[in-house]
Design a protein around this motif. Structure first.
Motif, PDB file in Angstrom:
ATOM      1  N   ASP A   1      -2.041  -0.590 -19.566  1.00 28.76           N
ATOM      2  CA  ASP A   1      -2.925   0.411 -19.098  1.00 28.76           C
ATOM      3  C   ASP A   1      -3.397   0.583 -17.852  1.00 28.76           C
ATOM      4  N   ILE A   2      -2.340  -0.377 -17.034  1.00 25.59           N
ATOM      5  CA  ILE A   2      -2.903  -0.467 -15.666  1.00 25.59           C
ATOM      6  C   ILE A   2      -2.235   0.634 -14.636  1.00 25.59           C
ATOM      7  N   GLU A   3      -1.274   1.556 -14.899  1.00 29.52           N
ATOM      8  CA  GLU A   3      -0.802   2.427 -14.335  1.00 29.52           C
ATOM      9  C   GLU A   3      -1.779   3.633 -13.609  1.00 29.52           C
ATOM     10  N   THR A   4      -2.782   3.743 -14.241  1.00 32.28           N
ATOM     11  CA  THR A   4      -3.822   4.694 -13.724  1.00 32.28           C
ATOM     12  C   THR A   4      -4.724   4.230 -12.492  1.00 32.28           C
ATOM     13  N   PHE A   5      -4.476   2.572 -12.505  1.00 30.75           N
ATOM     14  CA  PHE A   5      -5.212   2.240 -11.305  1.00 30.75           C
ATOM     15  C   PHE A   5      -4.146   1.913  -9.899  1.00 30.75           C
ATOM     16  N   CYS A   6      -2.951   2.287 -10.341  1.00 30.50           N
ATOM     17  CA  CYS A   6      -1.936   1.876  -9.207  1.00 30.50           C
ATOM     18  C   CYS A   6      -1.579   2.977  -8.385  1.00 30.50           C
ATOM     19  N   VAL A   7      -1.384   2.764  -7.076  1.00 27.53           N
ATOM     20  CA  VAL A   7      -1.057   3.730  -6.226  1.00 27.53           C
ATOM     21  C   VAL A   7       0.138   2.907  -5.278  1.00 27.53           C
ATOM     22  N   VAL A   8       0.944   3.773  -4.455  1.00 31.47           N
ATOM     23  CA  VAL A   8       1.905   3.571  -3.610  1.00 31.47           C
ATOM     24  C   VAL A   8       1.939   4.046  -2.507  1.00 31.47           C
ATOM     25  N   LYS A   9       2.206   3.244  -1.199  1.00 30.62           N
ATOM     26  CA  LYS A   9       2.249   3.663  -0.041  1.00 30.62           C
ATOM     27  C   LYS A   9       3.420   3.140   0.645  1.00 30.62           C
ATOM     28  N   ARG A  10       3.840   3.877   1.722  1.00 32.72           N
ATOM     29  CA  ARG A  10       4.963   3.612   2.404  1.00 32.72           C
ATOM     30  C   ARG A  10       4.910   2.468   3.189  1.00 32.72           C
ATOM     31  N   LYS A  11       5.463   1.605   3.080  1.00 30.13           N
ATOM     32  CA  LYS A  11       5.446   0.549   3.977  1.00 30.13           C
ATOM     33  C   LYS A  11       5.122   0.572   5.397  1.00 30.13           C
ATOM     34  N   TYR A  12       4.503  -0.195   6.082  1.00 29.41           N
ATOM     35  CA  TYR A  12       4.353  -0.129   7.520  1.00 29.41           C
ATOM     36  C   TYR A  12       3.427   1.289   8.060  1.00 29.41           C
ATOM     37  N   THR A  13       2.662   1.734   7.070  1.00 28.48           N
ATOM     38  CA  THR A  13       1.765   2.686   7.524  1.00 28.48           C
ATOM     39  C   THR A  13       0.405   2.063   7.358  1.00 28.48           C
ATOM     40  N   ASP A  14      -0.527   2.901   7.956  1.00 26.67           N
ATOM     41  CA  ASP A  14      -1.792   2.382   7.661  1.00 26.67           C
ATOM     42  C   ASP A  14      -2.442   2.448   6.388  1.00 26.67           C
ATOM     43  N   HIS A  15      -2.989   1.298   5.878  1.00 30.97           N
ATOM     44  CA  HIS A  15      -3.306   1.045   4.450  1.00 30.97           C
ATOM     45  C   HIS A  15      -4.577  -0.017   4.542  1.00 30.97           C
ATOM     46  N   ALA A  16      -5.010  -0.490   5.636  1.00 29.70           N
ATOM     47  CA  ALA A  16      -6.083  -1.224   5.605  1.00 29.70           C
ATOM     48  C   ALA A  16      -7.229  -0.978   4.661  1.00 29.70           C
ATOM     49  N   ASP A  17      -7.707   0.120   4.673  1.00 34.26           N
ATOM     50  CA  ASP A  17      -8.767   0.545   3.612  1.00 34.26           C
ATOM     51  C   ASP A  17      -8.247   0.702   2.229  1.00 34.26           C
ATOM     52  N   ILE A  18      -6.929   0.791   1.828  1.00 33.02           N
ATOM     53  CA  ILE A  18      -6.552   0.812   0.590  1.00 33.02           C
ATOM     54  C   ILE A  18      -6.482  -0.798   0.077  1.00 33.02           C
ATOM     55  N   LEU A  19      -6.047  -1.545   1.009  1.00 35.31           N
ATOM     56  CA  LEU A  19      -5.923  -3.005   0.759  1.00 35.31           C
ATOM     57  C   LEU A  19      -7.382  -3.596   0.518  1.00 35.31           C
ATOM     58  N   ARG A  20      -8.191  -3.351   1.159  1.00 33.80           N
ATOM     59  CA  ARG A  20      -9.547  -3.715   0.932  1.00 33.80           C
ATOM     60  C   ARG A  20      -9.956  -3.339  -0.552  1.00 33.80           C
ATOM     61  N   ASN A  21      -9.685  -2.485  -1.131  1.00 33.37           N
ATOM     62  CA  ASN A  21     -10.291  -2.003  -2.564  1.00 33.37           C
ATOM     63  C   ASN A  21      -9.084  -2.421  -3.705  1.00 33.37           C
ATOM     64  N   SER A  22      -8.140  -3.034  -3.062  1.00 37.06           N
ATOM     65  CA  SER A  22      -7.077  -3.304  -4.225  1.00 37.06           C
ATOM     66  C   SER A  22      -7.344  -4.991  -4.448  1.00 37.06           C
ATOM     67  N   VAL A  23      -6.698  -5.176  -5.640  1.00 38.27           N
ATOM     68  CA  VAL A  23      -6.726  -6.517  -6.452  1.00 38.27           C
ATOM     69  C   VAL A  23      -5.772  -7.141  -6.139  1.00 38.27           C
ATOM     70  N   TYR A  24      -4.650  -6.408  -6.133  1.00 43.17           N
ATOM     71  CA  TYR A  24      -3.293  -6.995  -6.047  1.00 43.17           C
ATOM     72  C   TYR A  24      -2.397  -5.919  -5.194  1.00 43.17           C
ATOM     73  N   HIS A  25      -1.258  -6.465  -4.629  1.00 48.28           N
ATOM     74  CA  HIS A  25      -0.417  -5.554  -3.721  1.00 48.28           C
ATOM     75  C   HIS A  25       0.806  -6.348  -3.613  1.00 48.28           C
ATOM     76  N   THR A  26       2.025  -5.650  -3.716  1.00 44.77           N
ATOM     77  CA  THR A  26       3.428  -6.248  -3.797  1.00 44.77           C
ATOM     78  C   THR A  26       4.217  -5.050  -3.073  1.00 44.77           C
ATOM     79  N   SER A  27       5.342  -5.570  -2.393  1.00 45.36           N
ATOM     80  CA  SER A  27       6.329  -4.739  -1.935  1.00 45.36           C
ATOM     81  C   SER A  27       7.350  -4.399  -2.826  1.00 45.36           C
ATOM     82  N   GLN A  28       7.733  -3.209  -2.780  1.00 47.39           N
ATOM     83  CA  GLN A  28       8.940  -2.720  -3.632  1.00 47.39           C
ATOM     84  C   GLN A  28       9.848  -1.667  -2.592  1.00 47.39           C
TER      85      GLN A  28
END
Length: 137
Positions: free
Chosen positions: A76-103
């Motif tokens: 059931d996790i998919e609705t909580f997941c977003v994707v952003k291109r690497k090396y773009t501004d994502h500080a605000d997204i990171l702040r509200n995330s529980v987990y992140h990983t590169s793909q």
């Protein structure tokens, strides 16, 4: 006898597949709450990592302080997941995330809640469901 409705704070705890634990991110302004959960806090990732067999106890404890824990199953996790291109501004997204990983050329974020996922999309992220990226926590 007087009754009252207390406002609760919702916490989504995400089950990590094959790891035997749940992860969640929450700031506790009451020192006694944080002290009780300190053993499971990962200070490098800014999240709690609670073994599955401790979740009932953690939920009961947090309930006493008006926190409502929702366990989110791996499927059931998919609705909580977003994707952003690497090396773009994502500080605000990171702040509200529980987990992140590169793909590949992207970063996949598991957000604390659905409003955080919606906000991330407003900041240029894409819902995982709208990509061809496969991800399991």
């Amino acid at each position: 006898m007087p009754t009252f409705d207390a406002d609760t704070t919702e916490i989504n705890a995400f089950k990590v597949k094959d790891a035997g634990l749940y992860i969640f991110s929450q700031y506790f302004d009451q020192e006694e709450v944080f002290d009780e959960l300190r053993e499971w806090y990962d200070s490098e990732q800014y999240r709690f990592e609670v073994p599955t067999d401790e979740m009932d106890r953690v939920e009961s404890f947090l309930d006493e302080y008006f926190y409502e824990v929702t366990r989110v199953a791996t499927d059931d996790i998919e609705t909580f997941c977003v994707v952003k291109r690497k090396y773009t501004d994502h500080a605000d997204i990171l702040r509200n995330s529980v987990y992140h990983t590169s793909q590949g050329n992207n970063t996949v974020f598991v957000m604390q809640d659905r409003p955080s996922a919606e906000q991330a999309v407003e900041q240029g992220a894409t819902y995982l469901a709208d990509t061809d990226i496969e991800f399991n926590l």
